[in-house]
Design a protein around this motif. Structure first.
Motif, short mmCIF file in Angstrom:
data_model
loop_
_atom_site.label_atom_id
_atom_site.label_comp_id
_atom_site.label_asym_id
_atom_site.label_seq_id
_atom_site.Cartn_x
_atom_site.Cartn_y
_atom_site.Cartn_z
N VAL A 32 0.92 -1.03 -0.14
CA VAL A 32 -0.08 0.18 0.10
C VAL A 32 1.06 1.06 0.24
CG1 VAL A 32 -1.70 1.46 1.20
CG2 VAL A 32 -1.81 -1.16 1.23
N MET A 33 0.59 2.11 -0.92
CA MET A 33 1.56 3.36 -0.83
C MET A 33 0.33 4.49 -0.45
SD MET A 33 4.15 3.02 -3.92
CE MET A 33 5.10 4.40 -3.82
N GLY A 34 0.83 5.57 0.17
CA GLY A 34 0.01 6.69 0.45
C GLY A 34 0.76 7.91 0.83
N TRP A 35 -0.06 8.89 1.15
CA TRP A 35 0.35 10.21 1.47
C TRP A 35 -0.30 10.50 2.86
CZ3 TRP A 35 4.16 12.55 -1.25
CH2 TRP A 35 4.36 12.16 -2.47
N TYR A 36 0.61 11.20 3.76
CA TYR A 36 0.21 11.69 4.88
C TYR A 36 0.70 13.04 5.06
CZ TYR A 36 -0.74 6.93 6.38
OH TYR A 36 -1.10 5.57 6.19
N VAL A 47 -3.63 11.23 4.25
CA VAL A 47 -4.38 11.95 3.23
C VAL A 47 -5.07 11.23 2.28
CG1 VAL A 47 -4.01 13.48 1.33
CG2 VAL A 47 -2.52 13.95 3.49
N ALA A 48 -4.22 9.93 1.97
CA ALA A 48 -4.75 9.10 0.88
C ALA A 48 -3.95 8.14 0.87
CB ALA A 48 -5.06 9.81 -0.66
N THR A 49 -4.46 6.78 0.48
CA THR A 49 -3.74 5.42 0.36
C THR A 49 -4.29 4.91 -0.99
OG1 THR A 49 -5.06 4.21 1.94
CG2 THR A 49 -3.14 5.29 2.58
N ILE A 50 -3.45 3.81 -1.54
CA ILE A 50 -3.79 3.28 -2.72
C ILE A 50 -3.21 1.78 -2.76
CG2 ILE A 50 -1.94 4.06 -4.16
CD1 ILE A 50 -4.29 3.67 -6.46
N THR A 51 -3.95 0.70 -2.79
CA THR A 51 -3.50 -0.49 -2.70
C THR A 51 -2.68 -0.89 -4.04
OG1 THR A 51 -5.38 -1.74 -3.38
CG2 THR A 51 -4.91 -1.22 -1.05
N SER A 52 -1.99 -1.89 -3.82
CA SER A 52 -0.85 -2.39 -5.04
C SER A 52 -1.81 -3.20 -6.14
CB SER A 52 0.28 -3.09 -4.74
OG SER A 52 0.08 -4.07 -4.11
N THR A 57 -8.89 2.73 -2.98
CA THR A 57 -8.24 3.95 -2.48
C THR A 57 -9.12 4.42 -1.24
OG1 THR A 57 -9.62 5.23 -4.05
CG2 THR A 57 -7.39 5.01 -4.82
N ASN A 58 -8.41 5.21 -0.65
CA ASN A 58 -8.86 5.88 0.87
C ASN A 58 -8.40 7.17 0.86
OD1 ASN A 58 -10.36 5.41 3.20
ND2 ASN A 58 -8.27 5.53 4.22
N TYR A 59 -9.50 7.91 1.13
CA TYR A 59 -9.17 9.37 1.21
C TYR A 59 -9.54 10.14 2.65
CZ TYR A 59 -8.48 9.40 -3.83
OH TYR A 59 -8.01 9.32 -4.91
N ALA A 60 -8.90 10.95 3.11
CA ALA A 60 -9.31 11.62 4.39
C ALA A 60 -10.55 12.47 3.96
CB ALA A 60 -8.37 12.73 5.01
N ASP A 61 -11.45 12.73 4.63
CA ASP A 61 -12.74 13.37 4.36
C ASP A 61 -12.39 14.80 3.88
OD1 ASP A 61 -14.81 11.96 7.05
OD2 ASP A 61 -14.29 11.14 4.95
N SER A 62 -11.30 15.51 4.39
CA SER A 62 -11.05 17.04 4.35
C SER A 62 -10.62 16.93 2.44
CB SER A 62 -10.01 17.40 5.01
OG SER A 62 -8.89 16.55 5.08
N ARG A 71 -1.43 5.24 -9.03
CA ARG A 71 -0.15 4.60 -8.93
C ARG A 71 0.25 4.13 -10.23
NH1 ARG A 71 0.29 0.51 -4.27
NH2 ARG A 71 2.28 0.03 -5.24
N ASP A 72 1.67 4.00 -10.35
CA ASP A 72 1.90 3.21 -11.69
C ASP A 72 2.85 1.98 -11.13
OD1 ASP A 72 3.39 2.28 -13.87
OD2 ASP A 72 3.72 4.19 -14.83
#
Length: 119
Positions: A32-36, A47-52, A57-62, A71-72
């Protein structure tokens, strides 16, 4: 795993930025790669994550509706397209890579990249 993030900068409110984070060395087939992001004196927030495997995907509500994570897998790179930026999006953004081996997570952080949104 080493992570190299780029793309931060200064932008006016309403503008856009695109962050990139490339992973190298010891890549896990399932990850899983993501941003915080983090502001001074506060905890680091998702902030958001994405699985390989299925690019779930998963996002913060904000940030829902304004940010898009993608992702690539061929390049082991994750992107964060940030649109309609607000001053409250100002933070240091960190890339995180979580690899799974026998269901055990191994987490790695990249260096932060500053995003500043002026009003």
């Amino acid at each position: 795993v080493q992570l190299q993030a780029s793309g931060g900068g200064l932008v006016q409110a309403g503008g856009s930025l695109r962050l990139s984070c490339a992973a190298s060395g010891g890549i896990f087939s399932r990850n899983v790669m993501g941003w915080y992001r983090q502001t001074p004196g506060k905890q680091r927030d998702l902030v958001a994550t994405i699985t390989s495997d299925d690019s779930n995907t998963n996002y913060a509500d904000s940030v829902k509706g304004r940010f898009t994570i993608s992702r690539d897998n061929a390049k082991n790179t994750v992107y964060l397209q940030m649109n309609v930026l607000k001053p409250e999006d100002t933070a240091v953004y960190y890339c995180k890579y979580t690899g799974f081996l026998m269901a055990v997570p191994y987490g790695y952080w990249g260096q932060g990249t500053q995003v500043t949104v002026s009003s």
